[in-house]
Design a protein around this motif. Structure first.
Motif, PDB file in Angstrom:
ATOM      1  N   UNK A  49       0.841  11.963   8.824  1.00 50.50           N
ATOM      2  CA  UNK A  49       0.869  12.039   7.369  1.00 50.50           C
ATOM      3  C   UNK A  49       0.462  10.717   6.728  1.00 50.50           C
ATOM      4  N   UNK A  50       0.209   9.689   7.572  1.00 48.53           N
ATOM      5  CA  UNK A  50      -0.249   8.387   7.086  1.00 48.53           C
ATOM      6  C   UNK A  50      -0.834   7.627   8.266  1.00 48.53           C
ATOM      7  N   UNK A  51      -1.650   6.618   7.969  1.00 51.20           N
ATOM      8  CA  UNK A  51      -2.154   5.757   9.048  1.00 51.20           C
ATOM      9  C   UNK A  51      -1.456   4.399   9.027  1.00 51.20           C
ATOM     10  N   UNK A  52      -0.343   4.310   8.296  1.00 48.03           N
ATOM     11  CA  UNK A  52       0.377   3.047   8.138  1.00 48.03           C
ATOM     12  C   UNK A  52       1.620   2.984   9.013  1.00 48.03           C
ATOM     13  N   UNK A  53       1.922   1.762   9.461  1.00 46.33           N
ATOM     14  CA  UNK A  53       3.214   1.482  10.065  1.00 46.33           C
ATOM     15  C   UNK A  53       3.873   0.402   9.221  1.00 46.33           C
ATOM     16  N   UNK A  54       5.179   0.417   9.176  1.00 40.46           N
ATOM     17  CA  UNK A  54       5.955  -0.582   8.448  1.00 40.46           C
ATOM     18  C   UNK A  54       6.635  -1.478   9.469  1.00 40.46           C
ATOM     19  N   UNK A  55       6.451  -2.794   9.318  1.00 43.58           N
ATOM     20  CA  UNK A  55       7.035  -3.760  10.242  1.00 43.58           C
ATOM     21  C   UNK A  55       7.938  -4.685   9.448  1.00 43.58           C
ATOM     22  N   UNK A  56       9.203  -4.749   9.862  1.00 45.96           N
ATOM     23  CA  UNK A  56      10.184  -5.572   9.165  1.00 45.96           C
ATOM     24  C   UNK A  56      10.817  -6.549  10.155  1.00 45.96           C
ATOM     25  N   UNK A  57      10.817  -7.833   9.821  1.00 47.07           N
ATOM     26  CA  UNK A  57      11.411  -8.848  10.684  1.00 47.07           C
ATOM     27  C   UNK A  57      12.679  -9.391  10.042  1.00 47.07           C
ATOM     28  N   UNK A  58      13.754  -9.448  10.835  1.00 49.09           N
ATOM     29  CA  UNK A  58      15.044 -10.011  10.396  1.00 49.09           C
ATOM     30  C   UNK A  58      15.525  -9.505   9.039  1.00 49.09           C
ATOM     31  N   UNK A  59      15.246  -8.270   8.705  1.00 45.76           N
ATOM     32  CA  UNK A  59      15.709  -7.702   7.444  1.00 45.76           C
ATOM     33  C   UNK A  59      14.912  -8.156   6.230  1.00 45.76           C
TER      34      UNK A  59
END
Length: 185
Positions: A89-99
């Motif tokens: 449904x998307x070609x994006x990933x979400x990356x989160x470091x240390x909140x």
């Protein structure tokens, strides 16, 4: 008594054939559906990959590897057997470091939205290697990612319906010793 003696002989052979190797610092992946696999022959045995089965014949692989002095590369891909397909449904990933605030990355291999599995054949020194088709890429995350990294992948649609996976989490680990067979590598 005979079984105990046999057990002691096998344990001695096993332990003599093993070496203790410090793992160094690495990022351990976690996911409720996934299984973490170690690549023990790598430097410091510090590379871990997670394999997450979504449905039969459809896997998600991911690893986080330190490349050059503090620069990290995230590898993420869907692996599909022949006859399997998914719609992203998307070609994006979400990356989160240390909140911190999440960073969004678009993956070129996922832009079409529909991934169709297959078998890839490769000729290697007169041997034919076959493996399932993979869709993904490596993303340079940068340096100083801290102790945790969380990845959210897009929702996927498979014939059985929509599936939203829980985030993949990588946690910084260090100070471990791993026992490896001498001939393992």
């Amino acid at each position: 008594m005979k079984h105990q003696l046999l057990f002691i002989v096998f344990m001695n052979l096993f332990l003599v054939g093993c070496i203790a190797k410090p793992r160094g610092t690495y990022y351990q992946p976690f996911h409720p559906l996934g299984q973490s696999l170690s690549r023990s022959c790598d430097h410091n045995s510090n590379k871990e990959r997670i394999e997450i089965p979504i449905v039969e014949g459809v896997l998600l692989h991911s690893s986080l590897i330190e490349e050059n002095a503090g620069t990290f590369v995230l590898s993420i891909s869907f692996v599909l057997e022949e006859g399997k397909s998914i719609r992203l449904l998307s070609d994006n990933i979400s990356v989160q470091t240390n909140g911190n605030k999440p960073m969004i990355y678009s993956l070129k291999e996922w832009q079409d939205g529909v991934l169709v599995g297959g078998v890839v054949k490769q000729n290697y020194h007169e041997m034919i290697l076959t493996y399932n088709k993979s869709f993904g890429e490596k993303v340079n995350i940068g340096a100083n990612i801290g102790d945790t990294l969380k990845i959210e992948v897009p929702e996927v649609e498979i014939s059985s319906g929509r599936i939203k996976l829980a985030p993949i989490e990588f946690k910084k680990m260090s100070g471990e010793v791993q026992w490896l067979p001498k001939l393992n590598c």
